[in-house]
Enzyme design. Structure first.
Site, PDB file in Angstrom:
ATOM      1  N   ASP A  83      70.987  27.664 -32.608  1.00  0.00           N
ATOM      2  CA  ASP A  83      71.979  27.178 -31.480  1.00  0.00           C
ATOM      3  C   ASP A  83      73.129  26.096 -32.066  1.00  0.00           C
ATOM      4  O   ASP A  83      72.668  25.461 -33.609  1.00  0.00           O
ATOM      5  CB  ASP A  83      71.505  26.093 -30.398  1.00  0.00           C
ATOM      6  CG  ASP A  83      72.554  26.007 -28.949  1.00  0.00           C
ATOM      7  OD1 ASP A  83      73.936  27.189 -29.057  1.00  0.00           O
ATOM      8  OD2 ASP A  83      72.747  25.939 -28.278  1.00  0.00           O
ATOM      9  N   LYS A  84      73.921  26.110 -31.800  1.00  0.00           N
ATOM     10  CA  LYS A  84      75.099  25.086 -31.866  1.00  0.00           C
ATOM     11  C   LYS A  84      75.583  24.105 -31.070  1.00  0.00           C
ATOM     12  O   LYS A  84      75.079  24.447 -30.034  1.00  0.00           O
ATOM     13  CB  LYS A  84      76.052  26.112 -32.190  1.00  0.00           C
ATOM     14  CG  LYS A  84      77.422  25.328 -33.305  1.00  0.00           C
ATOM     15  CD  LYS A  84      78.644  24.846 -32.348  1.00  0.00           C
ATOM     16  CE  LYS A  84      79.420  25.756 -30.990  1.00  0.00           C
ATOM     17  NZ  LYS A  84      80.696  25.035 -30.528  1.00  0.00           N
ATOM     18  N   HIS A  85      75.135  23.194 -31.733  1.00  0.00           N
ATOM     19  CA  HIS A  85      76.517  21.852 -30.675  1.00  0.00           C
ATOM     20  C   HIS A  85      77.527  21.172 -31.262  1.00  0.00           C
ATOM     21  O   HIS A  85      77.702  21.245 -32.575  1.00  0.00           O
ATOM     22  CB  HIS A  85      75.321  21.058 -30.083  1.00  0.00           C
ATOM     23  CG  HIS A  85      75.760  19.926 -28.854  1.00  0.00           C
ATOM     24  ND1 HIS A  85      75.756  20.267 -28.003  1.00  0.00           N
ATOM     25  CD2 HIS A  85      76.402  18.704 -29.201  1.00  0.00           C
ATOM     26  CE1 HIS A  85      76.645  19.118 -27.977  1.00  0.00           C
ATOM     27  NE2 HIS A  85      76.802  18.036 -28.416  1.00  0.00           N
ATOM     28  N   SER A  86      78.692  20.793 -30.652  1.00  0.00           N
ATOM     29  CA  SER A  86      79.643  20.733 -30.691  1.00  0.00           C
ATOM     30  C   SER A  86      80.172  19.339 -29.769  1.00  0.00           C
ATOM     31  O   SER A  86      80.000  19.246 -28.830  1.00  0.00           O
ATOM     32  CB  SER A  86      81.128  21.618 -30.910  1.00  0.00           C
ATOM     33  OG  SER A  86      81.915  20.771 -31.123  1.00  0.00           O
ATOM     34  N   THR A 123      82.726  24.418 -22.006  1.00  0.00           N
ATOM     35  CA  THR A 123      82.514  25.717 -22.509  1.00  0.00           C
ATOM     36  C   THR A 123      82.262  26.280 -20.829  1.00  0.00           C
ATOM     37  O   THR A 123      82.705  27.766 -21.309  1.00  0.00           O
ATOM     38  CB  THR A 123      81.107  25.709 -23.554  1.00  0.00           C
ATOM     39  OG1 THR A 123      81.857  25.663 -24.554  1.00  0.00           O
ATOM     40  CG2 THR A 123      80.606  27.490 -23.311  1.00  0.00           C
ATOM     41  N   ARG A 171      74.648   3.672 -19.425  1.00  0.00           N
ATOM     42  CA  ARG A 171      75.031   3.276 -19.958  1.00  0.00           C
ATOM     43  C   ARG A 171      77.454   3.777 -19.669  1.00  0.00           C
ATOM     44  O   ARG A 171      77.411   3.303 -19.988  1.00  0.00           O
ATOM     45  CB  ARG A 171      74.995   4.355 -20.802  1.00  0.00           C
ATOM     46  CG  ARG A 171      73.860   4.324 -22.148  1.00  0.00           C
ATOM     47  CD  ARG A 171      73.005   5.649 -23.036  1.00  0.00           C
ATOM     48  NE  ARG A 171      74.075   5.672 -23.703  1.00  0.00           N
ATOM     49  CZ  ARG A 171      74.266   6.686 -23.978  1.00  0.00           C
ATOM     50  NH1 ARG A 171      73.338   8.118 -24.245  1.00  0.00           N
ATOM     51  NH2 ARG A 171      74.635   7.443 -24.949  1.00  0.00           N
ATOM     52  N   SER A 186      70.769  11.335 -26.843  1.00  0.00           N
ATOM     53  CA  SER A 186      71.156  12.289 -25.900  1.00  0.00           C
ATOM     54  C   SER A 186      72.190  13.110 -25.803  1.00  0.00           C
ATOM     55  O   SER A 186      71.397  14.260 -24.981  1.00  0.00           O
ATOM     56  CB  SER A 186      72.517  10.908 -24.540  1.00  0.00           C
ATOM     57  OG  SER A 186      72.734  12.245 -24.091  1.00  0.00           O
ATOM     58  N   LYS A 190      68.001  17.503 -24.832  1.00  0.00           N
ATOM     59  CA  LYS A 190      68.658  18.663 -24.165  1.00  0.00           C
ATOM     60  C   LYS A 190      69.307  19.708 -25.262  1.00  0.00           C
ATOM     61  O   LYS A 190      67.919  20.397 -24.748  1.00  0.00           O
ATOM     62  CB  LYS A 190      69.788  18.389 -23.592  1.00  0.00           C
ATOM     63  CG  LYS A 190      70.417  17.480 -22.549  1.00  0.00           C
ATOM     64  CD  LYS A 190      71.650  17.398 -22.112  1.00  0.00           C
ATOM     65  CE  LYS A 190      72.835  16.077 -22.681  1.00  0.00           C
ATOM     66  NZ  LYS A 190      73.151  15.540 -22.332  1.00  0.00           N
ATOM     67  N   LYS A 191      69.614  19.789 -26.320  1.00  0.00           N
ATOM     68  CA  LYS A 191      69.385  20.492 -27.099  1.00  0.00           C
ATOM     69  C   LYS A 191      68.362  20.917 -27.489  1.00  0.00           C
ATOM     70  O   LYS A 191      67.395  22.484 -28.387  1.00  0.00           O
ATOM     71  CB  LYS A 191      70.145  20.308 -28.827  1.00  0.00           C
ATOM     72  CG  LYS A 191      71.513  20.791 -28.366  1.00  0.00           C
ATOM     73  CD  LYS A 191      72.537  22.350 -28.194  1.00  0.00           C
ATOM     74  CE  LYS A 191      73.431  22.357 -27.377  1.00  0.00           C
ATOM     75  NZ  LYS A 191      73.430  23.960 -27.425  1.00  0.00           N
TER      76      LYS A 191
END
EC number: 2.4.2.4
Length: 440
Positions: A83-86, A123, A171, A186, A190-191
């Site tokens: 996967d990718k996260h931005s 997204t 937070r 954080s 999730k990832k």
């Protein structure tokens, strides 16, 4: 058995917390046995005292383990889970091309995405501009889509990293959001709950980035790479440019349209192509689907050229209850704005600077994003044909084409676009799209 206040005291006094102490505290956040005041106190002590790498890994894994961790073994998949996260930007539509491209090369991408946040587009919001698109399939359906199609893009369910939701909410109201160990945990909780073999992080730099300086973006990328690898997931990060809108469009339906045009070859913004390819290359190499940059690029170009990537996107849309002929007939299905009209600069010149954050906020102000969670989105509004840094603009070449719901909406957006884009007598020096690759 630990006492929450003793854990807070220990961190307050500058000492490192043990894995057991961190797990006790995070489980207490999940179970509501730790109060909001105690969460706030620990967050503030971490904000001021930072965390060691072992503490960061423990925090991330405890938050991941506060809920369900997906396990793909029973599906006997013949490729890696990647996967990718931005960190988010404006016109950052890479996920919609990247998922299908990597899936067409043999990867499996169970992408759990988010809504728009502040000036950045989400997204999920983009995909919901497709009629019928279901971002919350049940677990069995999600697994079926991954097995059959190779990619699904869904929303975060309450069973994934539930401690993060409560921790983040506290937070958010206690000025402790911008702490690198807390941001890292954080994002990764999730990832990593996706059960990944490999992850690539896209950390944005510039006027539209989450982090205000290059140095902070770099520090976040290094922290994420260190923690994720420490948690057993092969992870690299790219620092990519967000000093201008990444795609040629910004909004929801307009970005989906650009994603389809990219996949079919109808139109590819060169900067969007560079960033998307660079991220896909990382995923193929980390996922062991390619041995080096050249092999990865050749495979990715092939699935664009032979139509496989576009086909996978179409199958994903259909599997998630969107139209079965969406790729072929996207113009028929995507909502269009009532008023589409170009905005021109008041003088001639070269685009020298762009306040990307302000352009993102202009999309939100038009109705293309949320100011609060209860807001509804107008999927049709946004910008297309965005001028890029270095472009010459005049009475013929606009700054952007604005898709608005009415004349007032257009006027407000036009004012915002003009204010966000600065012109000069000569073109600025070009900047790279990818500044740096970070690995362990």
């Amino acid at each position: 058995m630990f006492l929450a206040q003793e854990i807070i005291r220990k961190k307050r006094d500058g000492h490192a917390l043990s894995d057991e102490e961190i797990r006790f505290f995070i489980n207490g956040i999940r179970d509501n046995t730790i109060s909001e005041g105690q969460i706030a106190a620990l967050a503030m002590t971490i904000f001021f005292h930072d965390m060691t790498m072992p503490e960061r890994v423990s925090l991330t894994m405890a938050m991941r383990d506060s809920g369900t961790v997906l396990d793909w073994k029973s599906l006997h998949l013949n490729g890696p889970i990647v996967d990718k996260h931005s960190t988010g930007g404006v016109g950052d539509v890479t996920s919609l091309m990247l998922g299908p491209m990597v899936a067409a090369c043999g990867g499996y991408i169970p992408m759990i995405s988010g809504r728009g946040l502040g000036h950045t587009g989400g997204t999920l919001d983009k995909l919901e501009s497709i009629p019928g698109f279901d971002i919350f399939p049940d677990d069995n359906r999600f697994r079926e889509i991954i097995k059959d199609v190779g990619v699904a893009i869904i929303g975060q369910t309450s069973s994934l990293a539930p401690a993060d939701k409560r921790f983040y909410a506290t937070r958010d109201i206690t000025a402790t959001v911008d702490s690198i160990p807390l941001i890292t945990a954080s994002i990764l909780a999730k990832k990593l709950a996706e059960g990944l073999d490999a992850l690539v992080m896209d950390v944005k730099v510039g006027s539209g980035a989450f982090m205000p300086t290059y140095e902070l973006s770099e520090a976040l990328a290094e922290a994420i790479v260190g923690v994720a690898n420490g948690a057993g997931v092969r992870t690299t990060a790219l620092l990519t440019d967000m000093n201008q809108v990444l795609a040629s469009s910004a909004g929801n339906a307009v970005e989906v349209r650009e994603a389809v045009q990219f996949l079919t070859g109808e139109y590819r913004n060169p900067r969007l192509f560079d960033v998307t390819m660079a991220l896909c290359v990382e995923m193929l190499i980390s996922g062991k689907l390619a041995k080096d940059d050249a092999e990865a690029r050749a495979k990715l170009q092939a699935v664009l050229d032979n139509g496989k990537a576009a086909e996978v996107f179409g199958r994903m849309v259909a599997a998630q209850k969107g139209p079965t002929d969406f790729v072929e007939n996207y113009a028929k299905y995507l909502p269009t704005a009532m008023l589409t009209k170009a905005v021109y600069a008041d003088t001639e010149g070269f685009v020298s600077e762009m306040d990307t954050r302000a352009l993102g906020m202009a999309v939100v102000a038009m109705g293309g994003g949320r100011r609060q969670a209860s807001d509804t989105i107008d999927y049709s509004v946004g910008f297309t044909d965005m001028a890029r840094l270095g472009d010459q603009v005049d009475g013929q070449r606009p700054l952007a084409v604005i898709h608005a719901k009415d004349e007032n909406n257009w006027q407000e957006a036009a004012k915002a676009v003009k204010a966000a884009i600065k012109l000069a007598d000569k073109a600025p020096e070009s900047t790279p799209t990818v500044y740096r690759r970070i690995s362990e």
